[in-house]
Design a protein around this motif. Structure first.
Motif, PDB file in Angstrom:
ATOM      1  N   HIS A 136      27.365  16.609  13.150  1.00  0.00           N
ATOM      2  CA  HIS A 136      26.462  17.487  13.891  1.00  0.00           C
ATOM      3  C   HIS A 136      27.202  18.045  15.115  1.00  0.00           C
ATOM      4  CE1 HIS A 136      22.592  16.896  11.890  1.00  0.00           C
ATOM      5  NE2 HIS A 136      22.906  15.619  11.744  1.00  0.00           N
ATOM      6  N   TYR A 138      27.890  19.029  18.961  1.00  0.00           N
ATOM      7  CA  TYR A 138      27.538  18.302  20.178  1.00  0.00           C
ATOM      8  C   TYR A 138      27.755  19.201  21.392  1.00  0.00           C
ATOM      9  CZ  TYR A 138      32.582  17.627  20.892  1.00  0.00           C
ATOM     10  OH  TYR A 138      33.919  17.836  21.080  1.00  0.00           O
ATOM     11  N   THR A 145      28.331  24.328  23.144  1.00  0.00           N
ATOM     12  CA  THR A 145      28.114  23.699  21.849  1.00  0.00           C
ATOM     13  C   THR A 145      29.438  23.662  21.087  1.00  0.00           C
ATOM     14  OG1 THR A 145      25.824  24.476  21.724  1.00  0.00           O
ATOM     15  CG2 THR A 145      26.884  23.838  19.659  1.00  0.00           C
ATOM     16  N   ILE A 147      31.520  22.799  17.696  1.00  0.00           N
ATOM     17  CA  ILE A 147      31.475  22.613  16.248  1.00  0.00           C
ATOM     18  C   ILE A 147      32.851  22.119  15.799  1.00  0.00           C
ATOM     19  CG2 ILE A 147      31.212  23.741  14.007  1.00  0.00           C
ATOM     20  CD1 ILE A 147      29.359  25.769  15.353  1.00  0.00           C
ATOM     21  N   ASP A 170      26.650  14.758   7.893  1.00  0.00           N
ATOM     22  CA  ASP A 170      26.410  13.753   8.919  1.00  0.00           C
ATOM     23  C   ASP A 170      25.021  13.123   8.816  1.00  0.00           C
ATOM     24  OD1 ASP A 170      26.962  12.184  11.098  1.00  0.00           O
ATOM     25  OD2 ASP A 170      26.826  13.789  12.577  1.00  0.00           O
ATOM     26  N   ASP A 172      22.749  11.016  11.471  1.00  0.00           N
ATOM     27  CA  ASP A 172      22.688  10.652  12.884  1.00  0.00           C
ATOM     28  C   ASP A 172      21.299  10.118  13.196  1.00  0.00           C
ATOM     29  OD1 ASP A 172      22.002  11.546  15.881  1.00  0.00           O
ATOM     30  OD2 ASP A 172      24.162  11.249  15.727  1.00  0.00           O
ATOM     31  N   LYS A 175      19.653  12.973  15.414  1.00  0.00           N
ATOM     32  CA  LYS A 175      19.610  14.332  14.856  1.00  0.00           C
ATOM     33  C   LYS A 175      19.209  14.357  13.394  1.00  0.00           C
ATOM     34  CE  LYS A 175      23.112  15.943  18.128  1.00  0.00           C
ATOM     35  NZ  LYS A 175      24.454  16.550  18.300  1.00  0.00           N
ATOM     36  N   TYR A 177      19.312  13.725   9.151  1.00  0.00           N
ATOM     37  CA  TYR A 177      20.204  13.948   8.015  1.00  0.00           C
ATOM     38  C   TYR A 177      20.581  15.429   7.943  1.00  0.00           C
ATOM     39  CZ  TYR A 177      18.294   9.440   6.533  1.00  0.00           C
ATOM     40  OH  TYR A 177      17.902   8.128   6.481  1.00  0.00           O
ATOM     41  N   MET A 178      21.874  15.707   7.998  1.00  0.00           N
ATOM     42  CA  MET A 178      22.309  17.093   7.868  1.00  0.00           C
ATOM     43  C   MET A 178      22.043  17.578   6.446  1.00  0.00           C
ATOM     44  SD  MET A 178      26.060  18.850   8.552  1.00  0.00           S
ATOM     45  CE  MET A 178      26.038  18.452  10.306  1.00  0.00           C
ATOM     46  N   GLN A 182      22.607  23.446   6.668  1.00  0.00           N
ATOM     47  CA  GLN A 182      23.224  23.291   7.983  1.00  0.00           C
ATOM     48  C   GLN A 182      24.739  23.167   7.865  1.00  0.00           C
ATOM     49  OE1 GLN A 182      20.855  19.807   8.945  1.00  0.00           O
ATOM     50  NE2 GLN A 182      19.784  20.913  10.580  1.00  0.00           N
ATOM     51  N   LEU A 186      27.544  25.814   9.412  1.00  0.00           N
ATOM     52  CA  LEU A 186      28.600  25.427  10.357  1.00  0.00           C
ATOM     53  C   LEU A 186      29.972  25.871   9.863  1.00  0.00           C
ATOM     54  CD1 LEU A 186      27.304  21.859  11.281  1.00  0.00           C
ATOM     55  CD2 LEU A 186      27.336  23.871  12.783  1.00  0.00           C
TER      56      LEU A 186
END
Length: 268
Positions: A136, A138, A145, A147, A170, A172, A175, A177-178, A182, A186
């Motif tokens: 994710h 940060y 931000t 990436i 990811d 987290d 945050k 489950y990606m 998403q 990215l």
């Protein structure tokens, strides 16, 4: 004795017969859910199926202070994980710690997403290079931000060698489950930042709920997957390199890829 038991891909029924025997016969059973988890089952379903009380370990209890390892010096402990038991480096570390303490260990393997990708898509396992994980984004100390571009670089190096890339997404605690959407977004942002077309205009594959009765497997140009509905997690992405004609046909027939990729492969 410390038994590492891989539970498989989706629910409590994915465990092997050998794994189930170990769970039933162990003196104590632990599980961790933060590296992966069975999305089709919860702790209660697992306890009903296995006939055992299961103790859930959090991340610090596995990575920082695995106090429970001491119990394996005197009794049989079953340590349960999603997927195959040794896919995560965290579990390898636990095994090494146990061995340093003089604890005997045994592995009971489970089905893995690594092989499931190949089965669900038709991409050949020998053509996969180094795997990547998309974390994710940060926020930096300056409020920007950030990436990570590391997974992009891994895909680039694999592509240069004609190798596919399995891209883990990811998980987290804060945050969540990606999703495929998403993760692809990215990668496309890094694409745009660098002014390259490594991802945009290329075929990508999204997979959701592997191991369930109705897994979702969709291949399309990456920018189209960004808006495709993959449903609930867990998700994973595969970024193919140049395709063998059998792989291309498989993606069309098994994953709904556009038929135009067959024309491209015919020219190669």
């Amino acid at each position: 004795m410390l038994y590492f038991v891989g539970l498989g891909l989706f629910d409590e029924k994915d465990v092997s017969v050998k794994g189930l025997e170990v769970i039933k016969n162990a003196n104590k059973v632990y599980v961790e859910f933060y590296t992966s988890r069975l999305m089709g089952a919860d702790k209660e379903k697992m306890e009903d199926m296995y006939g055992r009380e299961i103790h859930v370990l959090d991340r610090p209890q596995v990575e920082q202070d695995p106090w429970w390892l001491e119990e394996a010096k005197e009794i049989d402990i079953a340590f349960l994980t999603g997927g195959d038991t040794m896919v995560s480096t965290t579990h390898v570390d636990i095994r090494l710690r146990a061995m340093e303490k003089g604890i005997e260990t045994r592995l009971i393997h489970g089905s893995s997403i690594v092989s499931a990708i190949c089965g669900l898509t038709g991409l050949q396992n020998y053509r996969f290079g180094k795997a990547a994980t998309i974390p994710h984004p940060y926020t930096s100390t300056r409020g920007n931000t950030i990436i990570s571009e590391t997974p992009y670089d891994t895909i680039l190096r694999n592509r240069q060698m004609g190798l596919h890339t399995a891209v883990f997404l990811d998980i987290d605690m804060n945050k969540g489950y990606m999703t495929v959407n998403q993760g692809i977004d990215l990668l496309l942002q890094v694409d745009e930042k660098r002014g390259e077309n490594l991802i945009k205009g290329s075929i990508a594959v999204g997979i959701a709920n592997a191991g369930s009765e109705k897994p979702i497997v969709k291949a399309d140009f990456a920018e189209n997957l960004k808006i495709y509905d993959f449903g609930s997690p867990l998700h994973i992405v595969a970024i193919p390199a140049d395709l063998h004609f059998v792989e291309a046909e498989s993606l069309v027939k098994l994953a709904g890829a556009p038929g135009s990729i067959l024309e491209v492969e015919d020219k190669n």
